[in-house]
Design an enzyme around this catalytic site. Structure first.
Site, PDB file in Angstrom:
ATOM      1  N   GLU A   1      -5.635 -10.759  -1.769  1.00 19.62           N
ATOM      2  CA  GLU A   1      -6.537 -10.600  -0.611  1.00 19.62           C
ATOM      3  C   GLU A   1      -8.001 -10.616  -1.055  1.00 19.62           C
ATOM      4  O   GLU A   1      -8.821  -9.844  -0.560  1.00 19.62           O
ATOM      5  CB  GLU A   1      -6.227  -9.285   0.129  1.00 19.62           C
TER       6      GLU A   1
ATOM      7  N   GLU B   1       0.809  -1.232   0.000  1.00 15.37           N
ATOM      8  CA  GLU B   1       0.000   0.000   0.000  1.00 15.37           C
ATOM      9  C   GLU B   1       0.836   1.274   0.000  1.00 15.37           C
ATOM     10  O   GLU B   1       0.566   2.200   0.773  1.00 15.37           O
ATOM     11  CB  GLU B   1      -0.999  -0.027   1.165  1.00 15.37           C
TER      12      GLU B   1
HETATM   13  O1  9MR Z   1      -7.344  -8.420   8.009  1.00 14.73           O
HETATM   14  C1  9MR Z   1      -6.235  -7.913   8.727  1.00 14.73           C
HETATM   15  C2  9MR Z   1      -6.629  -7.578  10.147  1.00 14.73           C
HETATM   16  O2  9MR Z   1      -7.015  -8.769  10.824  1.00 14.73           O
HETATM   17  C3  9MR Z   1      -5.487  -6.906  10.865  1.00 14.73           C
HETATM   18  O3  9MR Z   1      -5.932  -6.469  12.133  1.00 14.73           O
HETATM   19  C4  9MR Z   1      -4.997  -5.698  10.072  1.00 14.73           C
HETATM   20  C5  9MR Z   1      -3.778  -5.068  10.737  1.00 14.73           C
HETATM   21  O4  9MR Z   1      -2.709  -5.974  10.784  1.00 14.73           O
HETATM   22  O5  9MR Z   1      -4.666  -6.081   8.759  1.00 14.73           O
HETATM   23  C6  9MR Z   1      -5.709  -6.653   8.038  1.00 14.73           C
HETATM   24  O6  9MR Z   1      -5.262  -7.062   6.770  1.00 14.73           O
HETATM   25  C7  9MR Z   1      -5.009  -6.018   5.834  1.00 14.73           C
HETATM   26  C8  9MR Z   1      -3.851  -6.434   4.981  1.00 14.73           C
HETATM   27  O7  9MR Z   1      -2.735  -6.727   5.767  1.00 14.73           O
HETATM   28  C9  9MR Z   1      -3.501  -5.348   3.971  1.00 14.73           C
HETATM   29  N1  9MR Z   1      -4.652  -5.009   3.171  1.00 14.73           N
HETATM   30  C10 9MR Z   1      -5.845  -4.678   3.908  1.00 14.73           C
HETATM   31  C11 9MR Z   1      -6.185  -5.802   4.890  1.00 14.73           C
HETATM   32  C12 9MR Z   1      -7.459  -5.473   5.627  1.00 14.73           C
HETATM   33  O8  9MR Z   1      -7.279  -4.332   6.430  1.00 14.73           O
END
Ligand code: 9MR
Length: 390
Positions: free
Chosen positions: A289, A177
């Site tokens: 994802e 990102e």
């Molecule tokens: O789904 C993930 C969530 O459980 C975590 O709390 C969060 C922070 O680590 O990250 C979420 O995953 C994200 C991913 O790493 C990057 N793209 C967006 C995802 C959803 O927020």
């Protein structure tokens, strides 16, 4: 003693026998007609589609890995069982990010990552690394100091992590990102804590890729981002990739997160993949994802949580699930024809455990392939069985 009462009983019994055996006679006593027996057929149990072991990963075995994101705590839950049974790639939902693996300078926490790796090895899954750098999960210690000091901290961290799992992780999201959502900046880079710590530029991206390549020459190195189903964000990602390639930064692939919804078209997904293929022949692509929200929200729902579609609660309309199943089928079928795509990861396993139940607002969502009871949804059946009409 044979009484008159016994005699009468005997007579009546004989008459009854003669009725049932011979169809009756005019002299037989008339017995009351029994009420008709109403047989209510049992309500048939709903037919639940049960995929055979390995059916999902096997269907695409010649096209791409089929991955699932999971949390360590879910490995022993039904989600872990489904992951082992149906997938061949695994991503840590959050336990392999720097805030978890690098809690303080020089201190590493391998507990959760090792548990995920052990699960992967025990179940014949490959591990996808996510993520070495993300502005939202960077521990504070990494960002303090001059740009030169920050560079050393970042590269030391990446060297430790990538070296530890060298040969065990087939691809790392090196940067996650880093593309801006703001199309008016004049360049494509997100203004983040990393941008600031680098000295007001995107040098940190180069530092990250160079350290990762030095630590594992064979692991595939990815830039990963969301929103590439929209042409503006996609264009900015391509700008950055062009920039990286012009400077010989070691980049192997592009990750499209694809957090989409039932209002997205499959063509939007294909347009993103095809644009990369057209301009950057030789780069690999992963869908990293994937989930399909049942809500088609406006942008304001994500920016300030206004205008979000209201909660369906427990009554998500059938038409929504039909759309979702058709979209999942179209996406899997279309990706299978695109040879640069060699991994497709779902961001979760069942609707009981998805970040979208809380984000962008707390609401019942159902974006995945198994429902809250861990029954296969029509979306999974649509992917696996081309004769099934969702
Ligand atoms: O789904 C993930 C969530 O459980 C975590 O709390 C969060 C922070 O680590 O990250 C979420 O995953 C994200 C991913 O790493 C990057 N793209 C967006 C995802 C959803 O927020």
């Amino acid at each position: 003693m044979f009484t008159a009462r016994d005699r009468l009983k005997l007579l009546l019994g004989g008459a009854a026998f003669s009725v049932s055996a011979c169809g009756g006679g005019s002299s037989s006593p008339v017995r009351p007609t029994p009420p008709p027996v109403v047989v209510t057929p049992p309500t048939p149990a709903p037919v639940i589609f049960v995929p055979t072991e390995g059916q999902l990963r096997d269907k695409f075995v010649n096209q791409f890995q089929v991955g699932g994101a999971i949390q360590v705590g879910q490995l022993t839950a039904p989600e872990g069982t489904l992951l082992g049974a149906q997938f061949n790639s695994i991503t840590a939902e959050f336990e392999m990010k720097p805030d978890i693996m690098g809690p303080s300078e020089g201190v590493y926490n391998w507990v959760e990552a090792d548990a995920l790796l052990a699960f992967a090895e025990d179940n014949g899954l490959q591990l996808r690394g996510h993520a070495l750098l993300w502005h939202r999960s960077t521990p504070d210690w990494m960002l303090t100091g001059t740009p030169a000091q920050v560079k050393v901290k970042l590269q030391t961290y990446i060297t430790e992590v990538v070296t530890r799992y060298r040969g065990k992780i087939y691809a790392w999201d090196v940067v996650n990102e880093v593309i801006t959502d703001d199309g008016s900046l004049g360049d494509a880079y997100r203004r983040s804590n990393w941008w600031t710590a680098s000295g007001g530029n995107a040098d940190y991206i180069d530092w990250a890729f160079e350290a990762a390549r030095a630590a594992d020459p064979d692991c595939k190195l990815y830039i990963n981002d969301y929103g590439t189903e929209f042409s503006g964000k996609l264009g900015r990602l391509l700008d950055v990739v062009r920039d990286l390639q012009a400077r010989d930064i070691p980049l192997d692939g592009i990750g499209h997160q694809m957090h989409i919804n039932v209002g997205t078209s499959a063509q939007q997904v294909f347009d993103a993949v095809d644009a990369v293929d057209t301009e950057f022949m030789g780069l690999e692509q992963h869908i990293t994802e994937l989930d399909i929200s049942v809500y088609s929200d406006p942008a304001s729902c994500f920016s300030d949580q206004t205008g979000c579609q209201s909660d369906y609660g427990t009554t998500i309309p059938d038409t929504v699930f039909t759309n979702q199943a058709q979209l999942y089928r179209a996406i899997f079928d279309g990706l299978a024809t695109r040879s640069s795509v060699n991994s497709v990861t779902l961001w979760g396993i069942s609707d009981a455990a998805t970040w979208l139940n809380e984000y962008p607002v707390s609401r019942t969502n159902a974006p995945l392939l198994w429902d809250r009871d861990r029954n296969a949804k029509s979306a999974l059946q649509a992917i696996l069985d081309s004769s099934f009409t969702p």
